[in-house]
Motif scaffolding. Structure first.
Motif, PDB file in Angstrom:
ATOM      1  N   ARG A  36       0.823  -1.214   0.000  1.00 48.61           N
ATOM      2  CA  ARG A  36       0.000   0.000   0.000  1.00 48.61           C
ATOM      3  C   ARG A  36       0.855   1.260   0.000  1.00 48.61           C
ATOM      4  NH1 ARG A  36      -5.102  -0.628   4.000  1.00 48.61           N
ATOM      5  NH2 ARG A  36      -5.724   1.170   2.729  1.00 48.61           N
ATOM      6  N   LEU A  37       2.097   1.140   0.441  1.00 47.02           N
ATOM      7  CA  LEU A  37       3.067   2.241   0.387  1.00 47.02           C
ATOM      8  C   LEU A  37       2.613   3.499   1.131  1.00 47.02           C
ATOM      9  CD1 LEU A  37       4.226   1.944  -3.344  1.00 47.02           C
ATOM     10  CD2 LEU A  37       5.548   1.363  -1.309  1.00 47.02           C
ATOM     11  N   LEU A  38       1.770   3.339   2.133  1.00 46.69           N
ATOM     12  CA  LEU A  38       1.375   4.514   2.906  1.00 46.69           C
ATOM     13  C   LEU A  38       2.539   5.070   3.717  1.00 46.69           C
ATOM     14  CD1 LEU A  38      -2.182   3.460   4.107  1.00 46.69           C
ATOM     15  CD2 LEU A  38      -1.609   5.227   2.435  1.00 46.69           C
ATOM     16  N   ASP A  39       3.547   4.244   3.950  1.00 46.20           N
ATOM     17  CA  ASP A  39       4.718   4.711   4.671  1.00 46.20           C
ATOM     18  C   ASP A  39       5.533   5.714   3.867  1.00 46.20           C
ATOM     19  OD1 ASP A  39       5.328   2.431   2.944  1.00 46.20           O
ATOM     20  OD2 ASP A  39       7.361   2.579   3.743  1.00 46.20           O
ATOM     21  N   ARG A  40       5.285   5.803   2.544  1.00 47.10           N
ATOM     22  CA  ARG A  40       6.079   6.709   1.714  1.00 47.10           C
ATOM     23  C   ARG A  40       5.919   8.153   2.160  1.00 47.10           C
ATOM     24  NH1 ARG A  40       1.284   6.241  -0.856  1.00 47.10           N
ATOM     25  NH2 ARG A  40       0.517   7.907  -2.233  1.00 47.10           N
ATOM     26  N   HIS A  41       4.751   8.488   2.679  1.00 40.78           N
ATOM     27  CA  HIS A  41       4.535   9.876   3.097  1.00 40.78           C
ATOM     28  C   HIS A  41       5.481  10.253   4.233  1.00 40.78           C
ATOM     29  CE1 HIS A  41       1.186  10.000   0.426  1.00 40.78           C
ATOM     30  NE2 HIS A  41       0.424   9.199   1.145  1.00 40.78           N
ATOM     31  N   TRP A  42       5.600   9.374   5.241  1.00 45.48           N
ATOM     32  CA  TRP A  42       6.530   9.676   6.341  1.00 45.48           C
ATOM     33  C   TRP A  42       7.963   9.650   5.848  1.00 45.48           C
ATOM     34  CZ3 TRP A  42      10.767   7.543   8.617  1.00 45.48           C
ATOM     35  CH2 TRP A  42      11.201   8.166   9.785  1.00 45.48           C
ATOM     36  N   ARG A  43       8.331   8.632   5.058  1.00 43.12           N
ATOM     37  CA  ARG A  43       9.708   8.541   4.571  1.00 43.12           C
ATOM     38  C   ARG A  43      10.082   9.783   3.756  1.00 43.12           C
ATOM     39  NH1 ARG A  43      10.141   5.383   0.886  1.00 43.12           N
ATOM     40  NH2 ARG A  43       8.147   4.297   0.654  1.00 43.12           N
ATOM     41  N   ASN A  44       9.169  10.216   2.911  1.00 43.29           N
ATOM     42  CA  ASN A  44       9.453  11.404   2.104  1.00 43.29           C
ATOM     43  C   ASN A  44       9.535  12.656   2.971  1.00 43.29           C
ATOM     44  OD1 ASN A  44       9.510   9.907  -0.257  1.00 43.29           O
ATOM     45  ND2 ASN A  44       7.370  10.305  -0.762  1.00 43.29           N
ATOM     46  N   ALA A  45       8.603  12.804   3.906  1.00 46.14           N
ATOM     47  CA  ALA A  45       8.609  13.986   4.778  1.00 46.14           C
ATOM     48  C   ALA A  45       9.862  14.017   5.642  1.00 46.14           C
ATOM     49  CB  ALA A  45       7.357  13.999   5.649  1.00 46.14           C
ATOM     50  N   ARG A  46      10.250  12.852   6.182  1.00 45.38           N
ATOM     51  CA  ARG A  46      11.437  12.802   7.038  1.00 45.38           C
ATOM     52  C   ARG A  46      12.688  13.154   6.241  1.00 45.38           C
ATOM     53  NH1 ARG A  46      12.370  14.073  11.752  1.00 45.38           N
ATOM     54  NH2 ARG A  46      13.581  15.466  10.444  1.00 45.38           N
ATOM     55  N   THR A  47      12.765  12.687   5.001  1.00 43.04           N
ATOM     56  CA  THR A  47      13.922  12.979   4.154  1.00 43.04           C
ATOM     57  C   THR A  47      14.001  14.460   3.829  1.00 43.04           C
ATOM     58  OG1 THR A  47      13.821  10.753   3.191  1.00 43.04           O
ATOM     59  CG2 THR A  47      15.042  12.425   1.965  1.00 43.04           C
ATOM     60  N   VAL A  48      12.882  15.049   3.439  1.00 43.25           N
ATOM     61  CA  VAL A  48      12.867  16.473   3.095  1.00 43.25           C
ATOM     62  C   VAL A  48      13.165  17.328   4.318  1.00 43.25           C
ATOM     63  CG1 VAL A  48      11.422  18.373   2.258  1.00 43.25           C
ATOM     64  CG2 VAL A  48      11.312  16.143   1.133  1.00 43.25           C
ATOM     65  N   ALA A  49      12.572  16.968   5.457  1.00 43.50           N
ATOM     66  CA  ALA A  49      12.751  17.767   6.675  1.00 43.50           C
ATOM     67  C   ALA A  49      14.170  17.694   7.209  1.00 43.50           C
ATOM     68  CB  ALA A  49      11.763  17.313   7.746  1.00 43.50           C
ATOM     69  N   THR A  50      14.952  16.721   6.742  1.00 47.68           N
ATOM     70  CA  THR A  50      16.337  16.583   7.194  1.00 47.68           C
ATOM     71  C   THR A  50      17.248  17.607   6.520  1.00 47.68           C
ATOM     72  OG1 THR A  50      15.968  14.235   7.601  1.00 47.68           O
ATOM     73  CG2 THR A  50      18.241  14.925   7.402  1.00 47.68           C
TER      74      THR A  50
END
Length: 418
Positions: free
Chosen positions: A364-378
């Motif tokens: 379902r790849l719903l985790d992509r939102h957190w992974r993407n946000a965490r990467t950008v916020a870094t």
């Protein structure tokens, strides 16, 4: 001090709904393929081509030069909509819009007109600034030199986000003859430029943020630009693109939560309704997600307003007003980063509170939102941004407009033992 400003056509705004209507069908097509690109880690060559052909890269170009004349807040509203469709794409275009902004801030000249025409024709610009290897902070290994009557660039960069899709690369380098730091706008359509898709982060996987190698890559003399002439609010603009990405991720998380709840048929015995979509507690979670997304978008767009003022002040002939506008732009982007990063990370985590354990299924790849946000916020550490804001508020210290990363001289000194 006031001086007579040059006469320049400015991009001060367009009819946003009419402008967005041009691109929303493309955004919808991009969204349709987002999950498959994420699943297979396929770079978005085709979506980038759709955007190029539609003139997306020229929305900031003045109408008199064939562009849309959009303001910076309008550009970031568009990027938020694009990020909701696919968070990788606005970041892949980050270097392009920064280079466009630099050319918009340049004094009128035939060279400036040529660049604006290139943008209108659909040509895109990537970026390559970060040195790799054993590089001390402040060092620039990538060099521009003359060989056989031509100017050439030699070096290797990483985090060259979006360059793999681009026609040109905005390369930060140093002239061998003078030691001056410059921007070399290098065409990618030559054998002296080799690019790699070797970004291996857990998020933002398809931004094309890998390495670029320059081996006697030819650069035209007119495309070697003094870095000292770079537009002042550049760091703010780079950060504003990331705020737009985070706001778009927040919208996507809220959207996906609502869609998942709407179609859910399994319930818990201790829930509040015979269907999850009628459960008041789940409705509350989804409502909060949409509120987080609203706040993230509102903050990101508001943070762009001082940058637009800085752009307009560049040609107003009032040096003090321009200085203050640039300070405001840097502080607004920093404040926005502190707030929007938190909102996006909360939204991308809290969406799971509306769903069952099946939401964690990898397909379902719903985790992509957190992974993407965490990467950008870094990007651009939050603690340093907070420090800049606080130092201005307490001491009136002007924020830094350019900063670098590299090896510390202190790391060469052996640590003392007790």
């Amino acid at each position: 001090m006031s001086v007579n400003p040059p006469v320049v056509e400015l991009s001060t705004g367009a009819d946003y709904e009419a402008l967005a209507a041009r691109f929303r069908p493309i955004f919808a097509r991009i969204a349709e393929g987002e999950l498959e690109r994420e699943r297979s880690r396929s770079l978005p060559y085709e979506p980038i081509r759709w955007l190029k052909e539609a003139g997306f890269g020229a929305v900031r170009v003045p109408v008199a030069h064939g562009g849309a004349g959009a303001s910076l807040p309008q550009l970031f509203r568009l990027l938020i909509e694009l990020a909701e469709a696919d968070a990788n794409l606005p970041q892949a275009l980050r270097g392009h819009f920064a280079f466009v902004e630099d050319r918009l801030n340049a004094a009128p000249s035939p060279e400036r007109d040529r660049w604006l025409a290139r943008f209108v024709a659909g040509e895109l610009v990537g970026n390559a600034w970060t040195e790799v290897g054993d590089v001390k902070i402040g060092e620039v290994i990538t060099k521009v030199s003359q060989q056989d009557g031509k100017w050439v660039v030699n070096g290797r960069k990483f985090y060259s986000t979006g360059s793999i899709f681009a026609d040109w690369i905005d390369v930060f380098a140093r002239r061998e003859d003078t030691g001056e730091d410059v921007i070399a706008a290098v065409s990618t359509h030559q054998t002296g430029v080799v690019q790699f898709d070797d970004w291996n982060g857990f998020g933002q996987k398809t931004t094309g943020s890998g390495a670029s190698v320059f081996n006697n890559a030819v650069v035209e003399p007119d495309n070697i630009l003094p870095f000292s002439s770079r537009f002042k609010y550049q760091t703010a603009l780079y950060q504003l693109v990331l705020l737009a990405v985070l706001a778009g991720i927040s919208r996507a998380a809220a959207r996906d939560a609502a869609e998942a709840v709407r179609g859910r048929t399994r319930i818990f015995s201790h829930g509040n309704a015979p269907l999850v979509r009628h459960d008041v507690q789940i409705q509350q979670v989804v409502g909060q997600l949409h509120a987080l997304a609203f706040a993230a978008e509102a903050t990101a767009v508001a943070a762009a307003e001082p940058a637009q003022r800085a752009y307009e002040a560049r040609f107003a002939g009032d040096a003090e007003a321009e200085r203050q506008a640039n300070i405001d732009a840097e502080l607004a982007s920093a404040k926005g980063q502190l707030v929007v990063a938190d909102l996006a990370l909360r939204a991308s985590t809290d969406l799971f509170n509306a769903l069952g354990a099946s939401a964690a299924v990898a397909d379902r790849l719903l985790d992509r939102h957190w992974r993407n946000a965490r990467t950008v916020a870094t990007h651009n550490p939050l603690v340093y941004k907070a420090k800049v804001i606080g130092d201005w508020a307490i001491n009136g210290t002007e924020p830094p407009y350019v900063w670098q990363i590299g090896g510390s001289p202190a790391a060469e000194t052996p640590a003392k033992t007790a």
